[in-house]
Design a protein around this motif. Sequence first.
Motif, PDB file in Angstrom:
ATOM      1  N   ASN A  86       2.781  28.163 -29.660  1.00 33.20           N
ATOM      2  CA  ASN A  86       2.818  27.093 -30.338  1.00 33.20           C
ATOM      3  C   ASN A  86       1.708  26.817 -31.382  1.00 33.20           C
ATOM      4  O   ASN A  86       0.549  27.132 -30.977  1.00 33.20           O
ATOM      5  CB  ASN A  86       3.039  25.731 -29.183  1.00 33.20           C
ATOM      6  CG  ASN A  86       2.975  24.269 -29.934  1.00 33.20           C
ATOM      7  OD1 ASN A  86       1.929  24.063 -30.439  1.00 33.20           O
ATOM      8  ND2 ASN A  86       3.991  23.859 -29.857  1.00 33.20           N
ATOM      9  N   ASP A 139       0.192  24.489 -32.652  1.00 27.80           N
ATOM     10  CA  ASP A 139      -0.653  23.354 -32.564  1.00 27.80           C
ATOM     11  C   ASP A 139      -1.844  23.994 -31.003  1.00 27.80           C
ATOM     12  O   ASP A 139      -3.104  23.774 -31.329  1.00 27.80           O
ATOM     13  CB  ASP A 139      -0.373  22.054 -31.978  1.00 27.80           C
ATOM     14  CG  ASP A 139       0.333  21.268 -33.268  1.00 27.80           C
ATOM     15  OD1 ASP A 139      -0.148  21.668 -34.268  1.00 27.80           O
ATOM     16  OD2 ASP A 139       1.193  20.519 -32.868  1.00 27.80           O
ATOM     17  N   ASP A 140      -1.006  24.534 -30.303  1.00 27.19           N
ATOM     18  CA  ASP A 140      -1.805  24.978 -29.073  1.00 27.19           C
ATOM     19  C   ASP A 140      -2.920  26.135 -29.733  1.00 27.19           C
ATOM     20  O   ASP A 140      -3.922  26.430 -29.370  1.00 27.19           O
ATOM     21  CB  ASP A 140      -0.925  25.485 -28.146  1.00 27.19           C
ATOM     22  CG  ASP A 140      -0.435  24.244 -27.196  1.00 27.19           C
ATOM     23  OD1 ASP A 140      -0.766  23.087 -27.296  1.00 27.19           O
ATOM     24  OD2 ASP A 140       0.384  24.496 -26.602  1.00 27.19           O
ATOM     25  N   PHE A 181      -3.991  26.751 -32.472  1.00 27.40           N
ATOM     26  CA  PHE A 181      -4.992  25.929 -33.393  1.00 27.40           C
ATOM     27  C   PHE A 181      -6.359  25.334 -32.305  1.00 27.40           C
ATOM     28  O   PHE A 181      -7.191  25.723 -32.605  1.00 27.40           O
ATOM     29  CB  PHE A 181      -4.667  24.845 -34.332  1.00 27.40           C
ATOM     30  CG  PHE A 181      -5.630  24.120 -34.905  1.00 27.40           C
ATOM     31  CD1 PHE A 181      -6.185  24.487 -36.148  1.00 27.40           C
ATOM     32  CD2 PHE A 181      -5.970  22.783 -34.343  1.00 27.40           C
ATOM     33  CE1 PHE A 181      -7.338  23.567 -36.471  1.00 27.40           C
ATOM     34  CE2 PHE A 181      -7.286  22.020 -34.872  1.00 27.40           C
ATOM     35  CZ  PHE A 181      -7.775  22.391 -36.012  1.00 27.40           C
ATOM     36  N   LEU A 182      -5.567  24.777 -31.363  1.00 28.90           N
ATOM     37  CA  LEU A 182      -6.763  23.957 -30.350  1.00 28.90           C
ATOM     38  C   LEU A 182      -7.331  25.037 -29.717  1.00 28.90           C
ATOM     39  O   LEU A 182      -8.810  24.968 -29.578  1.00 28.90           O
ATOM     40  CB  LEU A 182      -5.896  23.070 -29.529  1.00 28.90           C
ATOM     41  CG  LEU A 182      -5.477  21.721 -30.251  1.00 28.90           C
ATOM     42  CD1 LEU A 182      -4.401  21.189 -29.108  1.00 28.90           C
ATOM     43  CD2 LEU A 182      -6.780  20.810 -30.365  1.00 28.90           C
ATOM     44  N   ARG A 235      -9.828  27.147 -32.071  1.00 32.04           N
ATOM     45  CA  ARG A 235     -10.992  26.010 -32.153  1.00 32.04           C
ATOM     46  C   ARG A 235     -11.983  25.996 -30.680  1.00 32.04           C
ATOM     47  O   ARG A 235     -13.348  26.260 -31.128  1.00 32.04           O
ATOM     48  CB  ARG A 235     -10.763  24.634 -32.386  1.00 32.04           C
ATOM     49  CG  ARG A 235     -11.671  23.607 -32.613  1.00 32.04           C
ATOM     50  CD  ARG A 235     -11.331  22.276 -32.760  1.00 32.04           C
ATOM     51  NE  ARG A 235     -12.241  21.439 -32.644  1.00 32.04           N
ATOM     52  CZ  ARG A 235     -12.582  20.902 -31.636  1.00 32.04           C
ATOM     53  NH1 ARG A 235     -12.091  21.258 -30.360  1.00 32.04           N
ATOM     54  NH2 ARG A 235     -13.648  20.070 -31.743  1.00 32.04           N
ATOM     55  N   SER A 258       0.766  24.537 -19.628  1.00 33.07           N
ATOM     56  CA  SER A 258       0.545  22.885 -19.484  1.00 33.07           C
ATOM     57  C   SER A 258       1.606  22.767 -18.207  1.00 33.07           C
ATOM     58  O   SER A 258       2.234  21.560 -17.918  1.00 33.07           O
ATOM     59  CB  SER A 258       1.261  22.195 -20.651  1.00 33.07           C
ATOM     60  OG  SER A 258       2.262  22.651 -21.141  1.00 33.07           O
ATOM     61  N   LYS A 312      -3.597  23.123 -19.632  1.00 38.43           N
ATOM     62  CA  LYS A 312      -4.143  22.503 -21.221  1.00 38.43           C
ATOM     63  C   LYS A 312      -4.368  21.374 -21.165  1.00 38.43           C
ATOM     64  O   LYS A 312      -3.905  20.330 -20.500  1.00 38.43           O
ATOM     65  CB  LYS A 312      -2.875  22.938 -21.957  1.00 38.43           C
ATOM     66  CG  LYS A 312      -2.604  24.185 -22.552  1.00 38.43           C
ATOM     67  CD  LYS A 312      -1.329  24.454 -23.251  1.00 38.43           C
ATOM     68  CE  LYS A 312      -1.047  26.094 -23.433  1.00 38.43           C
ATOM     69  NZ  LYS A 312       0.170  26.202 -24.151  1.00 38.43           N
ATOM     70  N   PRO A 313      -5.428  20.615 -22.115  1.00 35.41           N
ATOM     71  CA  PRO A 313      -6.084  21.538 -23.124  1.00 35.41           C
ATOM     72  C   PRO A 313      -7.589  22.206 -22.247  1.00 35.41           C
ATOM     73  O   PRO A 313      -7.990  21.529 -21.537  1.00 35.41           O
ATOM     74  CB  PRO A 313      -6.500  20.357 -24.126  1.00 35.41           C
ATOM     75  CG  PRO A 313      -6.627  19.144 -23.368  1.00 35.41           C
ATOM     76  CD  PRO A 313      -5.643  19.216 -22.076  1.00 35.41           C
TER      77      PRO A 313
END
Lengths: 132, 527
Positions: free
Chosen positions: A12, A14-15, A17-18, A21, A93, A114-115
């Motif tokens: 995913n 978004d995941d 990216f997170l 980060r 998750s 997650k997160p």
Amino acid sequence: MAPSYILLVEDNPDDLFLASRIIGKACGHEILTARDGEEADELLRRMERDDTYRHIRLVLLDLKLPKISGLDLLRGIRTSDKLHELAVAILTSSDNETDQEQCWQLGVVDYIYKPMTVDRLKGILSRYEGAQ
Amino acid sequence: MRDEAREGAGISMLYVEDEADARQMVSRMLAMNYPNLTLYSADNGLQALELYRQRTPEIVMTDINMPVMDGIRMSREIKTINPEVLIIAVTAHSDTSYLLSAIEIGVHHYVLKPLNYQELFAVLDKVLEQIELKRLVSAQHRRLAQSERQLAAAQRIARLGSWQRDLDAEIMDWSDEMYRICGLEPGSIPASYQAFLERFHPEDRAGVASSLARALDPDRQPDHTFVRVLRPDGALRIVRLEVEAVREQAGTTGVIGTCHDVTELKQAELQVRSLTEGLERRVSQRTSLLQATVSELENFSYFVSHDLRAPVARLEGFCTALLEDCGGCGHANCRQYAERSANVVQQIKQIMDAFNSLTHLARCALTISDTDLSALARGISQRLAHSEPKRRVEFVIAEGARVKGDPELLGKALGHLLDNAWKFTSKTDRARIEFGWNDQEGVRTYFVRDNGAGFNMKYAPKLFKPFQTIHAPGEFGTGTGIGLATAHSIVLRHGGRMWAEGEVGRGAAFYFTLEPNPESGSYLKEA
């Protein structure tokens, strides 16, 4: 000195990216990414052949992945001659208790819902720094 | 027997003698030797006859030659009144004409004058013995007749016919009820073996014949069969046929058996079976409906616990990222919005967890064992007291509330009820929380009662609904609003019900009942 890597297996965006980060905030390791189980498997086999897998400090593995599941990938790592020594943490998750139990049995360094947070990742890295 | 006879208990005798001296003398001797014999005396035949009519004694001892009416005439008269009467003739005559008339009218006993007492007593003993014997036989006859009547009545009431077949006799013996079960007047047809077989439905005759034949086998255990009797009017009766061999010293002499008319019983049995089948069908229909509903619920709960979790986690991650990285843009509200978003994400997660725990409760299997609610309540009260040592709350816990149930779940339910009471007495002076039970209309009812904030009864229907709170947020601390819903759900899983009573400012009471013998396992069998 050769760079150290964290291999992030996550489909995913978004995941991805997170998690990237958080990794960036927690340490200075380079990030290798794989977008599905097959890609991760191919990458690991290649690194196994040229022995670059030694530079992987940690594998962050999502369980729900296209093509090859995280759990199967983990089994593959554990049965491999060289890769079996890799530190693997699950990043998921799902609250499936059976999955979690199987992962612990296959030897993971952590099982993160997650997160992920910076502190959690730092904790793992400090425990497994130089584990190889 | 002989002594009794000599006493003559319960027997009376009429003594007829015209000579006063002789009468007195003999009467005295008789009274001395037979103190229990009731003695009447008369001095001539006419008077004697009158006395006989009044007293009807069993024995008449009479002189033959008497004025007014002689002994022979009198005896004849008495014999016509009662042919069974026993007459002893006392006579000096050896005249054959007297004797012949005496024999003719049935006088069997003689004592000759002058009286020899030994001889008289011997005759009298014999007569008394005769009477005793007659009484014994007639008593046995009465008893026999009575038990026959009883047997017939019992057979009629029980609809149980009996029969017997002697191997060397053509004709069987059927009881009256046997005839009636076959739809026949008792005795209306000859009870031959062939006629017996013909009472049954043609398809069952071979079975009946073989039952009778098999009974002769000495090694065979008694058993029974159900066969159909076909009545002349075409009606079918179902009878339970039992056969046994009649064994005597010489060997097996025949078979004896019963036919019990169980038609109504069998019909009732069929009715019960069809009702049961109908009921089972309905239960299985309802169960499949329920299974469908549960499976939908499971899909939905899977959706919440898995599919929704990932995006919520992502949202949480971005909120964190925002909070951690924000600060450069300079907008005053930015950080506040990020914080509030993060808060909202936490609320969503709480609700999801609450939802999952409620749906889990509805599906999980119960493990039933002996559970002491009092001990559970005591443990919870201690935990609560330790959690806030500064609070002074009086706990009153009734001992000995032992039930059958899932101890873990019931502990959870009690925990929620006591937590609730603890929470809503937090602003009450002299707070008091009580666990106990009473019997309401014969149903054991447990309760948790407090003197805290209470509630308005118009909100009672909302109390057990998940995520519903009836107090303003923050007024009594935080809660996800599923504590009472969980307790309610656990009580329902135990086959009980839960309700509440309350009054604003006066406290609240939560009542619940439990099924006395709940079953372990899930409420739905695995499909």
